[in-house]
Scaffold this active site. Structure first.
Site, PDB file in Angstrom:
ATOM      1  N   LEU A 214       0.872  -1.178   0.000  1.00 41.66           N
ATOM      2  CA  LEU A 214       0.000   0.000   0.000  1.00 41.66           C
ATOM      3  C   LEU A 214       0.903   1.221   0.000  1.00 41.66           C
ATOM      4  O   LEU A 214       1.623   1.467   0.972  1.00 41.66           O
ATOM      5  CB  LEU A 214      -0.896   0.015   1.245  1.00 41.66           C
ATOM      6  CG  LEU A 214      -2.316  -0.545   1.093  1.00 41.66           C
ATOM      7  CD1 LEU A 214      -2.245  -2.022   0.761  1.00 41.66           C
ATOM      8  CD2 LEU A 214      -3.117  -0.313   2.360  1.00 41.66           C
ATOM      9  N   CYS A 218       3.291  10.419  -3.234  1.00 41.56           N
ATOM     10  CA  CYS A 218       4.324  11.375  -2.824  1.00 41.56           C
ATOM     11  C   CYS A 218       4.874  12.018  -4.095  1.00 41.56           C
ATOM     12  O   CYS A 218       5.814  11.489  -4.702  1.00 41.56           O
ATOM     13  CB  CYS A 218       5.429  10.687  -2.035  1.00 41.56           C
ATOM     14  SG  CYS A 218       6.747  11.835  -1.525  1.00 41.56           S
ATOM     15  N   CYS A 231      10.183   7.778  -0.054  1.00 45.62           N
ATOM     16  CA  CYS A 231       8.985   7.304  -0.751  1.00 45.62           C
ATOM     17  C   CYS A 231       9.277   6.777  -2.149  1.00 45.62           C
ATOM     18  O   CYS A 231       8.787   5.703  -2.534  1.00 45.62           O
ATOM     19  CB  CYS A 231       7.945   8.426  -0.821  1.00 45.62           C
ATOM     20  SG  CYS A 231       7.440   9.040   0.802  1.00 45.62           S
ATOM     21  N   THR A 278       8.781  16.178  11.459  1.00 41.84           N
ATOM     22  CA  THR A 278       7.609  15.888  10.638  1.00 41.84           C
ATOM     23  C   THR A 278       6.323  15.934  11.449  1.00 41.84           C
ATOM     24  O   THR A 278       5.323  16.543  11.036  1.00 41.84           O
ATOM     25  CB  THR A 278       7.735  14.486   9.999  1.00 41.84           C
ATOM     26  OG1 THR A 278       9.006  14.367   9.371  1.00 41.84           O
ATOM     27  CG2 THR A 278       6.642  14.258   8.971  1.00 41.84           C
ATOM     28  N   ASP A 290      -0.895  11.548  11.288  1.00 43.49           N
ATOM     29  CA  ASP A 290      -1.167  10.857  10.027  1.00 43.49           C
ATOM     30  C   ASP A 290      -2.667  10.901   9.782  1.00 43.49           C
ATOM     31  O   ASP A 290      -3.452  10.404  10.595  1.00 43.49           O
ATOM     32  CB  ASP A 290      -0.679   9.402  10.120  1.00 43.49           C
ATOM     33  CG  ASP A 290      -0.587   8.715   8.765  1.00 43.49           C
ATOM     34  OD1 ASP A 290      -1.361   9.095   7.865  1.00 43.49           O
ATOM     35  OD2 ASP A 290       0.235   7.794   8.620  1.00 43.49           O
ATOM     36  N   ARG A 292      -4.147   9.680   6.971  1.00 47.03           N
ATOM     37  CA  ARG A 292      -4.518   8.744   5.909  1.00 47.03           C
ATOM     38  C   ARG A 292      -5.599   7.753   6.360  1.00 47.03           C
ATOM     39  O   ARG A 292      -5.727   7.462   7.555  1.00 47.03           O
ATOM     40  CB  ARG A 292      -3.287   7.971   5.435  1.00 47.03           C
ATOM     41  CG  ARG A 292      -2.312   8.810   4.636  1.00 47.03           C
ATOM     42  CD  ARG A 292      -1.066   8.024   4.289  1.00 47.03           C
ATOM     43  NE  ARG A 292      -0.265   7.711   5.460  1.00 47.03           N
ATOM     44  CZ  ARG A 292       0.876   7.040   5.441  1.00 47.03           C
ATOM     45  NH1 ARG A 292       1.339   6.597   4.277  1.00 47.03           N
ATOM     46  NH2 ARG A 292       1.548   6.816   6.549  1.00 47.03           N
ATOM     47  N   THR A 313       5.811  -3.374   4.234  1.00 44.41           N
ATOM     48  CA  THR A 313       5.707  -2.100   4.957  1.00 44.41           C
ATOM     49  C   THR A 313       6.643  -2.103   6.159  1.00 44.41           C
ATOM     50  O   THR A 313       6.977  -3.147   6.720  1.00 44.41           O
ATOM     51  CB  THR A 313       4.264  -1.854   5.438  1.00 44.41           C
ATOM     52  OG1 THR A 313       4.169  -0.548   6.033  1.00 44.41           O
ATOM     53  CG2 THR A 313       3.827  -2.884   6.476  1.00 44.41           C
TER      54      THR A 313
END
Length: 359
Positions: A214, A218, A231, A278, A290, A292, A313
């Site tokens: 997944l 980016c 990424c 970040t 995050d 998402r 991942t």
């Protein structure tokens, strides 16, 4: 008989209106984006009633305000302020330019449901999560008179609790550098929002766990080869591993910048230039670490007939979110590529603050 829009279509219209600077109405409250309000619209809103600005708890923390409802704060807007003041509340890039914004008065006298829903719509429109609120007597009549999109509590509740259904639109063969035997399927949400893509390498079996990645959009890394993140190398590395394995799936989710959009991602980069990591940069913008939604990935997998996967991942949260949505993750496989001198701190933050398994 009129062809009326359904709830998801009304929500899509509302997001687009906010994005182009047009106010919407939720029940008996006018809502406008604080980010793109101009002086003329602000003056007109001030003529209707007193204003407040809703911001997230993260943005409130930056402004030294305690969230009164856990995740948000409503700030009273003085009558003599201008659009620049409003934007300074919303946009942390102006914190160094206008460090003194107060004293700010937090309001605690109304239900936070409308404010929370409006902030969610702003996030989905990829705007800063800060909205202007104006109370009125009859929102439906006002919206009809001024041709504004109207949302009821029912619309809002559905929008806050349900994701938009995805539908496969088209599939075609797509030979790529990693494998010539590749097929791409485009998925589109029923509200016309961002499309997502499934890249099927070879002929993966639906009866055994499929090797899957997944990958979230980016633009800076995937397209420009940015050295600030890993990424691009992860995208290419995943395709190469899937091809070497013989078959598998890459799901490309249009959730740029951990779901905050490219503009807000570059805003976060600007804050990182000031020394914030970040996570802190996202928080100062008013976002979660995050934003998402990996339920989208689970829905695409299910639509394609996959129920068990081996997941490429470094992020164990992806495993949990997929399993919560009906996908069995039989194995997590690491994807440790793309470390550079420019992204060492970024990767360290991923480990220490986001739980990624890299180091």
């Amino acid at each position: 008989m009129a062809i009326r829009p359904n709830t998801f279509e009304i929500l899509a219209r509302a997001r687009n209106d906010l994005r182009v600077g047009i106010p919407i109405v939720i029940e008996n409250t006018i809502i406008a984006s604080a980010e793109n309000i101009d002086q003329n619209k602000l003056k007109k809103l001030q003529e209707i009633n007193s204003l407040s600005i809703a911001i997230t708890g993260w943005r409130a923390k930056t402004l030294k305000l305690a969230p009164y409802d856990q995740d948000l704060v409503r700030i009273d807007v003085p009558q003599n302020i201008n659009a620049k003041w409003v934007k300074a509340i919303a946009d942390p890039s102006m914190d160094l330019v206008t460090p003194m914004k107060g004293p700010l008065k937090a309001l605690r006298d109304s239900n936070a449901v409308i404010a929370r829903g409006a902030i969610k719509l702003a996030k989905e429109a990829q705007l800063l999560p800060s909205v202007i609120l104006v109370n009125i007597d009859d929102g439906k009549t006002y919206s009809d008179q001024h041709n504004l999109t109207f949302l009821s509590h029912k619309n809002l509740k559905i929008g806050l609790s349900k994701s938009t259904p995805l539908k496969p639109v088209v599939s075609a063969k797509l030979p790529i550098y990693a494998s010539r035997n590749t097929k791409m399927t485009v998925f589109r949400p029923s509200d016309g929002g961002e499309e997502h893509y499934a890249i099927e390498v070879g002929r993966p079996s639906r009866n055994s766990p499929v090797l899957t990645r997944l990958h979230s959009t980016c633009f800076t890394g995937d397209v420009l080869g940015s050295l600030k993140c890993d990424c691009g190398p992860q995208l290419n590395g995943a395709l190469e591993q899937i091809s070497a394995y013989g078959a598998g799936l890459l799901i490309y989710l249009n959730q740029e910048g951990r779901g905050i959009g490219l503009t807000n991602k570059i805003r976060a980069y600007s804050l990182q230039d000031q020394g914030f990591d970040t996570v802190d940069a996202n928080h100062r913008l008013g976002f979660e670490d995050d934003e998402r939604d990996f339920k989208i990935g689970a829905e695409i997998l299910t639509s394609l007939g996959f129920s068990k996967i081996k997941l490429l991942t470094n992020n164990p949260q992806k495993v949990g979110m997929l399993e919560e949505n009906g996908i069995v993750v039989t194995e997590r496989l690491p994807l440790k590529v793309g470390r550079t001198a420019d992204n060492t701190d970024y990767l360290h933050t991923k480990v220490k603050r986001s739980g990624h398994l890299i180091e």
